[in-house]
Design an enzyme around this catalytic site. Structure first.
Site, PDB file in Angstrom:
ATOM      1  N   HIS A   5       0.833  -1.209   0.000  1.00  0.00           N
ATOM      2  CA  HIS A   5       0.000   0.000   0.000  1.00  0.00           C
ATOM      3  C   HIS A   5       0.864   1.253   0.000  1.00  0.00           C
ATOM      4  O   HIS A   5       1.898   1.329   0.651  1.00  0.00           O
ATOM      5  CB  HIS A   5      -1.025  -0.015   1.140  1.00  0.00           C
ATOM      6  CG  HIS A   5      -0.524   0.264   2.519  1.00  0.00           C
ATOM      7  ND1 HIS A   5      -0.395   1.548   3.025  1.00  0.00           N
ATOM      8  CD2 HIS A   5      -0.175  -0.573   3.525  1.00  0.00           C
ATOM      9  CE1 HIS A   5       0.005   1.486   4.283  1.00  0.00           C
ATOM     10  NE2 HIS A   5       0.159   0.208   4.609  1.00  0.00           N
ATOM     11  N   ASP A  17       5.543   2.485   7.343  1.00  0.00           N
ATOM     12  CA  ASP A  17       4.168   2.095   7.030  1.00  0.00           C
ATOM     13  C   ASP A  17       3.547   3.069   6.024  1.00  0.00           C
ATOM     14  O   ASP A  17       2.887   4.003   6.419  1.00  0.00           O
ATOM     15  CB  ASP A  17       3.352   2.075   8.327  1.00  0.00           C
ATOM     16  CG  ASP A  17       1.946   1.549   8.142  1.00  0.00           C
ATOM     17  OD1 ASP A  17       1.671   0.935   7.098  1.00  0.00           O
ATOM     18  OD2 ASP A  17       1.118   1.759   9.048  1.00  0.00           O
ATOM     19  N   GLU A  49      -5.288   2.084   1.884  1.00  0.00           N
ATOM     20  CA  GLU A  49      -5.259   0.915   2.770  1.00  0.00           C
ATOM     21  C   GLU A  49      -5.638   1.308   4.183  1.00  0.00           C
ATOM     22  O   GLU A  49      -6.358   0.578   4.882  1.00  0.00           O
ATOM     23  CB  GLU A  49      -3.859   0.278   2.753  1.00  0.00           C
ATOM     24  CG  GLU A  49      -3.747  -1.041   3.510  1.00  0.00           C
ATOM     25  CD  GLU A  49      -3.296  -0.903   4.959  1.00  0.00           C
ATOM     26  OE1 GLU A  49      -3.172  -1.931   5.645  1.00  0.00           O
ATOM     27  OE2 GLU A  49      -3.058   0.246   5.414  1.00  0.00           O
ATOM     28  N   GLU A  50      -5.127   2.474   4.614  1.00  0.00           N
ATOM     29  CA  GLU A  50      -5.380   2.917   5.986  1.00  0.00           C
ATOM     30  C   GLU A  50      -6.847   3.268   6.209  1.00  0.00           C
ATOM     31  O   GLU A  50      -7.287   3.370   7.354  1.00  0.00           O
ATOM     32  CB  GLU A  50      -4.493   4.122   6.324  1.00  0.00           C
ATOM     33  CG  GLU A  50      -2.990   3.869   6.202  1.00  0.00           C
ATOM     34  CD  GLU A  50      -2.451   2.928   7.271  1.00  0.00           C
ATOM     35  OE1 GLU A  50      -3.230   2.447   8.110  1.00  0.00           O
ATOM     36  OE2 GLU A  50      -1.226   2.674   7.260  1.00  0.00           O
ATOM     37  N   ASP A  78       3.803  -5.175   3.641  1.00  0.00           N
ATOM     38  CA  ASP A  78       3.302  -4.043   4.418  1.00  0.00           C
ATOM     39  C   ASP A  78       4.127  -3.936   5.698  1.00  0.00           C
ATOM     40  O   ASP A  78       4.024  -4.781   6.584  1.00  0.00           O
ATOM     41  CB  ASP A  78       1.822  -4.275   4.749  1.00  0.00           C
ATOM     42  CG  ASP A  78       1.178  -3.090   5.458  1.00  0.00           C
ATOM     43  OD1 ASP A  78       1.879  -2.086   5.703  1.00  0.00           O
ATOM     44  OD2 ASP A  78      -0.024  -3.173   5.764  1.00  0.00           O
ATOM     45  N   HIS A 180       2.015   4.617  13.102  1.00  0.00           N
ATOM     46  CA  HIS A 180       0.914   5.564  12.886  1.00  0.00           C
ATOM     47  C   HIS A 180       1.135   6.898  13.592  1.00  0.00           C
ATOM     48  O   HIS A 180       0.170   7.624  13.853  1.00  0.00           O
ATOM     49  CB  HIS A 180      -0.427   4.953  13.316  1.00  0.00           C
ATOM     50  CG  HIS A 180      -0.983   3.993  12.329  1.00  0.00           C
ATOM     51  ND1 HIS A 180      -2.246   3.443  12.433  1.00  0.00           N
ATOM     52  CD2 HIS A 180      -0.459   3.465  11.180  1.00  0.00           C
ATOM     53  CE1 HIS A 180      -2.468   2.624  11.422  1.00  0.00           C
ATOM     54  NE2 HIS A 180      -1.395   2.628  10.646  1.00  0.00           N
TER      55      HIS A 180
END
Length: 264
Positions: A5, A17, A49-50, A78, A180
């Site tokens: 992603h 990420d 994707e998130e 990922d 994140h």
């Protein structure tokens, strides 16, 4: 087919990420342009994707069953360079007997290919559960039983003493301490919220470039290349499909799209 992603959380550039998986896959795609594989190879960089796998879900659900059945296997990458990494390989046969069950038939064979790669490097692995949190989810959920596999170096999970014995690092800290968060960056990790003491510990044990563990990235990029080139020439280890849609696909003509990368 192989995918990663391309998006990140809104408040971070997301170098682990998932710039790590996207960059590793892109390098393999560039190198694959130099060879002429027997099988058709398709690369994908997913959007959103998130936001709950929007891009990959749209892609899979907009294929006909016949087109889905023509995908022999899907590989997902990922987060392949977590600062406090572990080498996670998706648990195709559910050998760890934790969380979700096994992947579709053929997933176990993909897992074994990756495990053989790490064994050849003298590196241990952990079984990564098919939680459905990444872009393999729509593929394994498709009614035609697309086998899947891939790599994952850990997100908000906590590194254990057993992990430290296998991979080094810091026990009790997240695999990706900036998961994140804005500090998932190549620069000024501490200034952007990273734990200064923890990252000092990690830098004393690993070579980091920002929030990227360079050893994990380099090793996993080689693992991606090994899997892609292997299946580009030979998918005989993947068992034949038993889904009805797979039988229908044998009478369908080859499906192509001008936006796909087909390497011949």
């Amino acid at each position: 087919m192989a995918g990663a992603h391309l998006d990140s959380e809104p408040d971070t550039v997301g170098v682990n990420d998932n710039a790590s998986g996207s960059a590793g896959l892109l390098e393999v795609a560039l190198q694959m342009a130099k060879v002429k594989p027997k099988n058709k190879v398709r690369f994908a960089w997913w959007g959103a994707e998130e936001a709950n796998l929007v891009g990959s879900t749209f892609y899979v659900t907009n294929l006909t069953p016949q087109q889905q059945a023509q995908i022999t296997l899907y590989l997902n990458f990922d987060m392949i360079a977590s600062a406090n990494y572990m080498f996670g390989v998706y648990d195709g046969d559910d050998s760890a007997a934790q969380g979700s069950g096994p992947g579709p038939a053929g997933s176990a064979q993909i897992e074994k290919l990756f495990e053989a790669f790490y064994a050849s490097r003298g590196q241990p692995t952990n079984a990564a559960d098919f939680t459905g949190r990444s872009d393999y989810g729509p593929f394994i959920a498709a009614g035609v039983n697309i086998p899947a596999g891939g790599l994952f170096t850990g997100a908000e999970g906590i590194k254990t003493a057993a992990d430290v014995a296998k991979f080094g690092g810091v026990e009790g800290a997240q695999y990706d301490p900036c998961y994140h968060d804005p500090c998932d960056d190549l620069f000024r990790v501490v200034q952007k919220g990273g734990d200064a003491a923890l990252y000092a510990q990690l830098r004393s044990r690993y070579k980091l470039f920002g929030n990227i563990n360079t050893f994990a990235l380099d090793t996993n990029a080689d693992a991606i290349a090994t899997a892609v080139i292997t299946y580009a020439f030979d998918t005989s280890t993947i068992p034949p499909r038993t889904a009805p849609a797979a039988a229908k696909a044998t009478v369908a003509g080859p499906q192509t799209d001008a936006n796909d990368l087909h390497l011949r």
